[in-house]
Design an enzyme around this catalytic site. Sequence first.
Site, PDB file in Angstrom:
ATOM      1  N   ASP A 156       1.004  -1.046   0.017  1.00 45.25           N
ATOM      2  CA  ASP A 156      -0.056  -0.045  -0.149  1.00 45.25           C
ATOM      3  C   ASP A 156       1.137   1.275  -0.038  1.00 45.25           C
ATOM      4  O   ASP A 156       2.019   1.296  -0.279  1.00 45.25           O
ATOM      5  CB  ASP A 156      -1.042  -0.062   1.318  1.00 45.25           C
ATOM      6  CG  ASP A 156      -0.434   0.301   2.717  1.00 45.25           C
ATOM      7  OD1 ASP A 156       0.824   0.324   2.622  1.00 45.25           O
ATOM      8  OD2 ASP A 156      -0.902  -0.491   3.509  1.00 45.25           O
ATOM      9  N   PHE A 157       0.398   2.456   0.268  1.00 42.04           N
ATOM     10  CA  PHE A 157       0.993   3.745   0.173  1.00 42.04           C
ATOM     11  C   PHE A 157       1.837   3.817   0.994  1.00 42.04           C
ATOM     12  O   PHE A 157       3.246   4.584   0.941  1.00 42.04           O
ATOM     13  CB  PHE A 157       0.157   4.865   0.329  1.00 42.04           C
ATOM     14  CG  PHE A 157      -0.522   4.863   1.758  1.00 42.04           C
ATOM     15  CD1 PHE A 157       0.210   5.621   2.816  1.00 42.04           C
ATOM     16  CD2 PHE A 157      -1.553   4.128   2.010  1.00 42.04           C
ATOM     17  CE1 PHE A 157      -0.552   5.650   3.991  1.00 42.04           C
ATOM     18  CE2 PHE A 157      -2.279   4.174   3.247  1.00 42.04           C
ATOM     19  CZ  PHE A 157      -1.480   5.209   4.346  1.00 42.04           C
TER      20      PHE A 157
END
Length: 157
Positions: A28-29
């Site tokens: 994810d980020f």
Amino acid sequence: MKTNHDIAGWLEDGGHRLDVRVYFEDTDFSGVVYHARYLHFLERGRSDFLRLKGIGHRELAAGAFGAPMAFAVRRMEIDFLRPARIDDVLTVTTRTRQLGGARILLDQAIRRGEELLVEADVKVAVISPEGKPMRMPAPVLEVLARDLDDAGSPARQ
């Protein structure tokens, strides 16, 4: 020395091990593995376990072991214990816990070194090309049963 089969992992102690690296696309980020990506790693482990046992998905679908068939995940229970991060090398293990005429129960785990990150209990159903439940062809059952003792538990080597 590495062999061509290393890409599919290796069989050991009645089960299978597969090393996978975490890439940017798996995260994810924040650089932590997105929870759904673990399903991909577990699927690779199950597929390569079968492949190294001589039970490829193409052969199953073509009826090479009797009637055409496929395996489909019926139920999965997952415990996410610790996060994996970008560039980690993870080991996916797959072990047959129990066999039935139309299902397989598997224990899977994902580790980073000795650290347990994910545990999964997987129930796999045997289905026809039309998606209907069916009995596992005897040749497939025989190959998978080699890892179990007479009581249907994982064999100890």
